[in-house]
Design a protein around this motif. Sequence first.
Motif, PDB file in Angstrom:
ATOM      1  N   VAL A  12     -20.316  61.614 -47.972  1.00 24.01           N
ATOM      2  CA  VAL A  12     -20.909  62.092 -46.717  1.00 24.01           C
ATOM      3  C   VAL A  12     -20.826  63.610 -46.638  1.00 24.01           C
ATOM      4  O   VAL A  12     -21.793  64.285 -46.289  1.00 24.01           O
ATOM      5  CB  VAL A  12     -20.220  61.439 -45.501  1.00 24.01           C
ATOM      6  N   GLY A  13     -19.669  64.165 -46.957  1.00 22.59           N
ATOM      7  CA  GLY A  13     -19.476  65.609 -46.901  1.00 22.59           C
ATOM      8  C   GLY A  13     -20.411  66.347 -47.840  1.00 22.59           C
ATOM      9  O   GLY A  13     -21.012  67.359 -47.455  1.00 22.59           O
ATOM     10  N   LYS A  14     -20.555  65.840 -49.055  1.00 32.65           N
ATOM     11  CA  LYS A  14     -21.434  66.503 -50.023  1.00 32.65           C
ATOM     12  C   LYS A  14     -22.879  66.459 -49.557  1.00 32.65           C
ATOM     13  O   LYS A  14     -23.603  67.454 -49.654  1.00 32.65           O
ATOM     14  CB  LYS A  14     -21.293  65.866 -51.398  1.00 32.65           C
ATOM     15  N   ALA A  15     -23.315  65.325 -49.044  1.00 27.80           N
ATOM     16  CA  ALA A  15     -24.692  65.221 -48.547  1.00 27.80           C
ATOM     17  C   ALA A  15     -24.921  66.172 -47.372  1.00 27.80           C
ATOM     18  O   ALA A  15     -25.943  66.867 -47.302  1.00 27.80           O
ATOM     19  CB  ALA A  15     -24.991  63.780 -48.130  1.00 27.80           C
ATOM     20  N   LEU A  16     -23.961  66.217 -46.461  1.00 30.49           N
ATOM     21  CA  LEU A  16     -24.100  67.053 -45.269  1.00 30.49           C
ATOM     22  C   LEU A  16     -24.053  68.536 -45.626  1.00 30.49           C
ATOM     23  O   LEU A  16     -24.891  69.326 -45.156  1.00 30.49           O
ATOM     24  CB  LEU A  16     -23.000  66.700 -44.267  1.00 30.49           C
TER      25      LEU A  16
END
Length: 164
Positions: free
Chosen positions: A92-96
């Motif tokens: 999630v963090g990488k996508a965001l």
Amino acid sequence: MNIRASHREDFKDIARIYAEGLDTGVASFETEIPDWNTWNEKFLPACRYVVETKDKLVVGWCALSAVSKREVYKGVAEVTIYIAEEARGQGVGKALLSHLIKSSEQEGFWTLQAGIFPKNQASLALHKQCGFRVIGIRERPAQRNGKWYDNVLMERRSKQTGIH
């Protein structure tokens, strides 16, 4: 997951996720959740995003803040990103953060900065994966609950916007 612009109505979720981050003791020098007006004044209007699950549960947010009011630094911003406890380690963090980087370049930002506690290995790794590099260590720039902490200063220069 769906990444979209955040709205005032998302602040309850933003505050909840921020509180989870503060509870780790390694996410921020801050120790209290701001109210909506304080949060809204801190972050730039552009590049505020949340990430939702397919069930519409907000599990992360990010925003940019200006590093200076001077015109010459208008393309430099500090990144803030928080991921809900239940969504950490799932990409999630990488996508965001990747979405934030792309959007920031479209908005004319050429440098993104982040200040991260050395013990926050997950955040350091995330930023490195997204093209940030360590440019220095600020030695004990501030205290959290009466204890001094170092801060790793990271930076990402755009290859799309500004001089590269």
